[in-house]
Design an enzyme around this catalytic site. Sequence first.
Site, PDB file in Angstrom:
ATOM      1  N   ARG A   1     -15.243 -11.581 -25.914  1.00 12.67           N
ATOM      2  CA  ARG A   1     -16.692 -11.762 -26.052  1.00 12.67           C
ATOM      3  C   ARG A   1     -17.071 -13.223 -26.317  1.00 12.67           C
ATOM      4  NH1 ARG A   1     -20.728 -10.049 -30.516  1.00 12.67           N
ATOM      5  NH2 ARG A   1     -22.635  -9.622 -29.337  1.00 12.67           N
TER       6      ARG A   1
ATOM      7  N   HIS B   1     -19.972 -15.245 -24.327  1.00 12.78           N
ATOM      8  CA  HIS B   1     -21.113 -15.890 -24.995  1.00 12.78           C
ATOM      9  C   HIS B   1     -21.078 -17.412 -24.860  1.00 12.78           C
ATOM     10  CE1 HIS B   1     -22.781 -12.480 -27.741  1.00 12.78           C
ATOM     11  NE2 HIS B   1     -22.432 -12.028 -26.557  1.00 12.78           N
ATOM     12  N   ASP B   2     -19.911 -17.978 -24.598  1.00 11.09           N
ATOM     13  CA  ASP B   2     -19.836 -19.400 -24.299  1.00 11.09           C
ATOM     14  C   ASP B   2     -20.406 -19.658 -22.902  1.00 11.09           C
ATOM     15  OD1 ASP B   2     -19.244 -22.102 -24.220  1.00 11.09           O
ATOM     16  OD2 ASP B   2     -17.107 -21.813 -23.796  1.00 11.09           O
TER      17      ASP B   2
ATOM     18  N   VAL C   1     -24.274 -19.433 -22.047  1.00 11.12           N
ATOM     19  CA  VAL C   1     -25.211 -20.376 -22.660  1.00 11.12           C
ATOM     20  C   VAL C   1     -24.841 -21.792 -22.210  1.00 11.12           C
ATOM     21  CG1 VAL C   1     -26.219 -21.187 -24.829  1.00 11.12           C
ATOM     22  CG2 VAL C   1     -25.462 -18.807 -24.614  1.00 11.12           C
TER      23      VAL C   1
ATOM     24  N   GLY D   1     -23.156 -22.761 -19.710  1.00  9.44           N
ATOM     25  CA  GLY D   1     -21.836 -22.918 -19.122  1.00  9.44           C
ATOM     26  C   GLY D   1     -20.700 -22.851 -20.119  1.00  9.44           C
TER      27      GLY D   1
ATOM     28  N   ASP E   1     -18.397 -24.294 -22.044  1.00  7.44           N
ATOM     29  CA  ASP E   1     -18.186 -25.646 -22.565  1.00  7.44           C
ATOM     30  C   ASP E   1     -17.852 -25.658 -24.060  1.00  7.44           C
ATOM     31  OD1 ASP E   1     -20.552 -24.880 -23.695  1.00  7.44           O
ATOM     32  OD2 ASP E   1     -21.771 -26.491 -22.824  1.00  7.44           O
TER      33      ASP E   1
ATOM     34  N   ASN F   1     -25.306 -13.780 -31.861  1.00  7.52           N
ATOM     35  CA  ASN F   1     -24.024 -14.227 -32.428  1.00  7.52           C
ATOM     36  C   ASN F   1     -23.888 -13.990 -33.930  1.00  7.52           C
ATOM     37  OD1 ASN F   1     -23.341 -15.200 -29.896  1.00  7.52           O
ATOM     38  ND2 ASN F   1     -24.052 -17.277 -30.312  1.00  7.52           N
TER      39      ASN F   1
ATOM     40  N   HIS G   1     -16.507  -3.847 -22.129  1.00 13.18           N
ATOM     41  CA  HIS G   1     -16.734  -2.937 -23.254  1.00 13.18           C
ATOM     42  C   HIS G   1     -15.718  -1.802 -23.298  1.00 13.18           C
ATOM     43  CE1 HIS G   1     -21.227  -4.311 -23.810  1.00 13.18           C
ATOM     44  NE2 HIS G   1     -20.347  -5.238 -24.135  1.00 13.18           N
ATOM     45  N   THR G   2     -14.696  -1.871 -22.491  1.00  8.96           N
ATOM     46  CA  THR G   2     -13.569  -0.941 -22.634  1.00  8.96           C
ATOM     47  C   THR G   2     -12.748  -1.279 -23.883  1.00  8.96           C
ATOM     48  OG1 THR G   2     -11.632   0.023 -21.534  1.00  8.96           O
ATOM     49  CG2 THR G   2     -12.023  -2.311 -21.135  1.00  8.96           C
TER      50      THR G   2
ATOM     51  N   ASP H   1     -15.905   2.166 -26.341  1.00  2.00           N
ATOM     52  CA  ASP H   1     -15.476   3.340 -25.573  1.00  2.00           C
ATOM     53  C   ASP H   1     -14.449   4.085 -26.410  1.00  2.00           C
ATOM     54  OD1 ASP H   1     -12.873   2.404 -25.182  1.00  2.00           O
ATOM     55  OD2 ASP H   1     -12.977   2.444 -23.001  1.00  2.00           O
TER      56      ASP H   1
ATOM     57  N   THR I   1     -10.418   2.176 -27.592  1.00  2.00           N
ATOM     58  CA  THR I   1     -10.931   0.831 -27.831  1.00  2.00           C
ATOM     59  C   THR I   1      -9.914  -0.304 -27.736  1.00  2.00           C
ATOM     60  OG1 THR I   1     -12.219  -0.506 -29.362  1.00  2.00           O
ATOM     61  CG2 THR I   1     -10.717   1.074 -30.337  1.00  2.00           C
TER      62      THR I   1
ATOM     63  N   ASP J   1      -8.683   0.112 -20.071  1.00  2.00           N
ATOM     64  CA  ASP J   1      -8.594   1.195 -19.084  1.00  2.00           C
ATOM     65  C   ASP J   1      -9.975   1.494 -18.497  1.00  2.00           C
ATOM     66  OD1 ASP J   1      -9.965   2.411 -21.123  1.00  2.00           O
ATOM     67  OD2 ASP J   1      -8.323   3.719 -21.735  1.00  2.00           O
TER      68      ASP J   1
HETATM   69  C1  HEM Z   1     -24.138  -6.803 -19.693  1.00  2.00           C
HETATM   70  C2  HEM Z   1     -24.716  -7.241 -20.785  1.00  2.00           C
HETATM   71  C3  HEM Z   1     -24.077  -7.154 -22.134  1.00  2.00           C
HETATM   72  C4  HEM Z   1     -24.699  -6.761 -23.265  1.00  2.00           C
HETATM   73  C5  HEM Z   1     -26.156  -6.330 -23.399  1.00  2.00           C
HETATM   74  C6  HEM Z   1     -23.722  -6.785 -24.321  1.00  2.00           C
HETATM   75  C7  HEM Z   1     -23.977  -6.489 -25.638  1.00  2.00           C
HETATM   76  C8  HEM Z   1     -23.019  -6.354 -26.624  1.00  2.00           C
HETATM   77  C9  HEM Z   1     -23.293  -5.975 -27.986  1.00  2.00           C
HETATM   78  C10 HEM Z   1     -24.679  -5.705 -28.548  1.00  2.00           C
HETATM   79  C11 HEM Z   1     -22.107  -5.904 -28.631  1.00  2.00           C
HETATM   80  C12 HEM Z   1     -21.895  -5.499 -30.092  1.00  2.00           C
HETATM   81  C13 HEM Z   1     -22.162  -6.659 -31.016  1.00  2.00           C
HETATM   82  C14 HEM Z   1     -22.187  -6.257 -32.475  1.00  2.00           C
HETATM   83  O1  HEM Z   1     -22.488  -5.118 -32.795  1.00  2.00           O
HETATM   84  O2  HEM Z   1     -21.907  -7.124 -33.325  1.00  2.00           O
HETATM   85  C15 HEM Z   1     -21.082  -6.244 -27.694  1.00  2.00           C
HETATM   86  C16 HEM Z   1     -19.736  -6.294 -27.972  1.00  2.00           C
HETATM   87  C17 HEM Z   1     -18.782  -6.709 -27.076  1.00  2.00           C
HETATM   88  N1  HEM Z   1     -19.011  -7.218 -25.819  1.00  2.00           N
HETATM   89 FE1  HEM Z   1     -20.750  -7.165 -24.800  1.00  2.00          FE
HETATM   90  N2  HEM Z   1     -22.524  -7.182 -23.817  1.00  2.00           N
HETATM   91  C18 HEM Z   1     -22.683  -7.435 -22.488  1.00  2.00           C
HETATM   92  C19 HEM Z   1     -21.726  -7.924 -21.616  1.00  2.00           C
HETATM   93  C20 HEM Z   1     -20.438  -8.215 -21.968  1.00  2.00           C
HETATM   94  C21 HEM Z   1     -19.497  -8.906 -21.129  1.00  2.00           C
HETATM   95  C22 HEM Z   1     -19.809  -9.460 -19.746  1.00  2.00           C
HETATM   96  C23 HEM Z   1     -18.329  -8.965 -21.819  1.00  2.00           C
HETATM   97  C24 HEM Z   1     -17.019  -9.569 -21.405  1.00  2.00           C
HETATM   98  C25 HEM Z   1     -16.587  -9.582 -20.168  1.00  2.00           C
HETATM   99  C26 HEM Z   1     -18.540  -8.321 -23.088  1.00  2.00           C
HETATM  100  C27 HEM Z   1     -17.589  -8.124 -24.043  1.00  2.00           C
HETATM  101  C28 HEM Z   1     -17.813  -7.540 -25.275  1.00  2.00           C
HETATM  102  C29 HEM Z   1     -16.744  -7.193 -26.193  1.00  2.00           C
HETATM  103  C30 HEM Z   1     -15.267  -7.344 -25.920  1.00  2.00           C
HETATM  104  C31 HEM Z   1     -17.359  -6.685 -27.341  1.00  2.00           C
HETATM  105  C32 HEM Z   1     -16.684  -6.227 -28.630  1.00  2.00           C
HETATM  106  C33 HEM Z   1     -16.446  -7.435 -29.534  1.00  2.00           C
HETATM  107  C34 HEM Z   1     -15.752  -7.143 -30.834  1.00  2.00           C
HETATM  108  O3  HEM Z   1     -15.353  -6.008 -31.082  1.00  2.00           O
HETATM  109  O4  HEM Z   1     -15.619  -8.083 -31.630  1.00  2.00           O
HETATM  110  N3  HEM Z   1     -19.843  -7.898 -23.153  1.00  2.00           N
HETATM  111  N4  HEM Z   1     -21.667  -6.537 -26.469  1.00  2.00           N
END
Ligand code: HEM
Length: 321
Positions: free
Chosen positions: A62, A66-67, A70, A72, A74, A94, A194-195, A240, A243, A247
């Site tokens: 993640r 998030h890098d 925003v 690019g 960087d 963040n 989010h897998t 999912d 976690t 998969d």
């Molecule tokens: C499509 C739009 C996306 C939205 C709206 C979104 C939103 C979120 C939110 C709200 C969380 C939970 C944050 C929290 O409760 O503190 C999350 C977690 C996460 N997101 Fe996304 N996300 C998106 C796309 C992505 C992408 C593109 C990736 C990576 C390829 C990603 C990877 C992750 C991961 C791995 C977590 C879990 C992080 C952790 O457990 O520390 N997300 N996301």
Amino acid sequence: MSRFQCSPLCLTVAAIIAFTHTCAQLTPDFYEHVCPDALPTIRGVVEQAIQQEPRMGASLLRLHFHDCFVNGCDGSNLLDDTPTFTGEKTAGPNLNSLRGFDVVDQIKSELNSVCHGNVVSCADIVAVAARDSVNIFGGPAYQVLLGRRDATTASFNDANNDIPPPSSNLQALLSNFQNHGLNLQDLVVLSGGHTIGVARCGIYLPRITNDTNIDSDFRASLQKGCPNAEAQNNNTNPLDSTTTLFDTVYFKDLLQFKGLLHSDQELFKNDGSETDGLVTLYSNNPEAFWADFGASMIKMGNLKPLTGQNGQIRQNCRRVN
Ligand code: HEM
Ligand SMILES: *[C@@H]1O[C@H](CO)[C@@H](O)[C@H](O)[C@H]1NC(C)=O
Ligand SMILES: *[C@@H]1O[C@H](CO)[C@@H](O)[C@H](O)[C@H]1NC(C)=O
């Protein structure tokens, strides 16, 4: 939001004027000669960190997302706030949420020693750590392109504006991704990130309270650990049901209306849309998921990198040199 990438036109122009900074290309072998041990070193620290806390792999993935979203890829989101500077760490998407900074610090300090100096950028560290995390959880070992340099600044406002919120509907998600030069397929397959990982109760409370396209048993079980945002804002639930495995269960869950975030379930509504088709495809085709995820990660990793003489290689990822 600006959306500059190395387009074919730009590359042609770059070739003609013999390479400009902004269009310089990332390459997989950037550190091969200057620090051949760079990539194995990163991998080793990531493996250790995940062994200590499995969730860290998700957090590192993640961090890269998030890098890149925003201004690019960087390393801007690694900069600490100072009394005279507000960076991205306290922006809404963040704050109390983005993590993995200590692991990046550890990688950076090992690299500065292994490479006999400050040669690997923080932005590249995060890109490689994200890939290694995906691979350690059973996902693809796609080839990360390298040579990014680090920003000397960051933007609190852009971090608030350019990262899509989980309340987004499909149209908002798609236009956000398109503003980053990414398409509908990138949106679906990258959401497959989010897998792995978790979300906080306060984030998914609106969905389990108000959404109707949610499995009722799934809703009931989530409500037990998340009665209201104030009391239990820091309770978390897996994104999912498997976690720490990279998969296809994230997509299988969507087919059953068990997406944890509103934005997740927006990708599958059983209305025959294009995103429904992609979710269904990935749900039963891990090879397609892995191949397309790798390709889209490379695309995301190419967002507006600083190269050549632009930016710097930070000595310490938390502050500019
Ligand atoms: C499509 C739009 C996306 C939205 C709206 C979104 C939103 C979120 C939110 C709200 C969380 C939970 C944050 C929290 O409760 O503190 C999350 C977690 C996460 N997101 Fe996304 N996300 C998106 C796309 C992505 C992408 C593109 C990736 C990576 C390829 C990603 C990877 C992750 C991961 C791995 C977590 C879990 C992080 C952790 O457990 O520390 N997300 N996301
Ligand atoms: C559910 O929707 C209502 C009406 O729009 C709103 O007032 C309320 O804040 C929502 N609940 C949550 C937890 O978001
Ligand atoms: C949630 O966690 C953050 C930091 O991890 C902390 O600052 C905040 O006070 C916690 N909130 C609650 C309601 O416990």
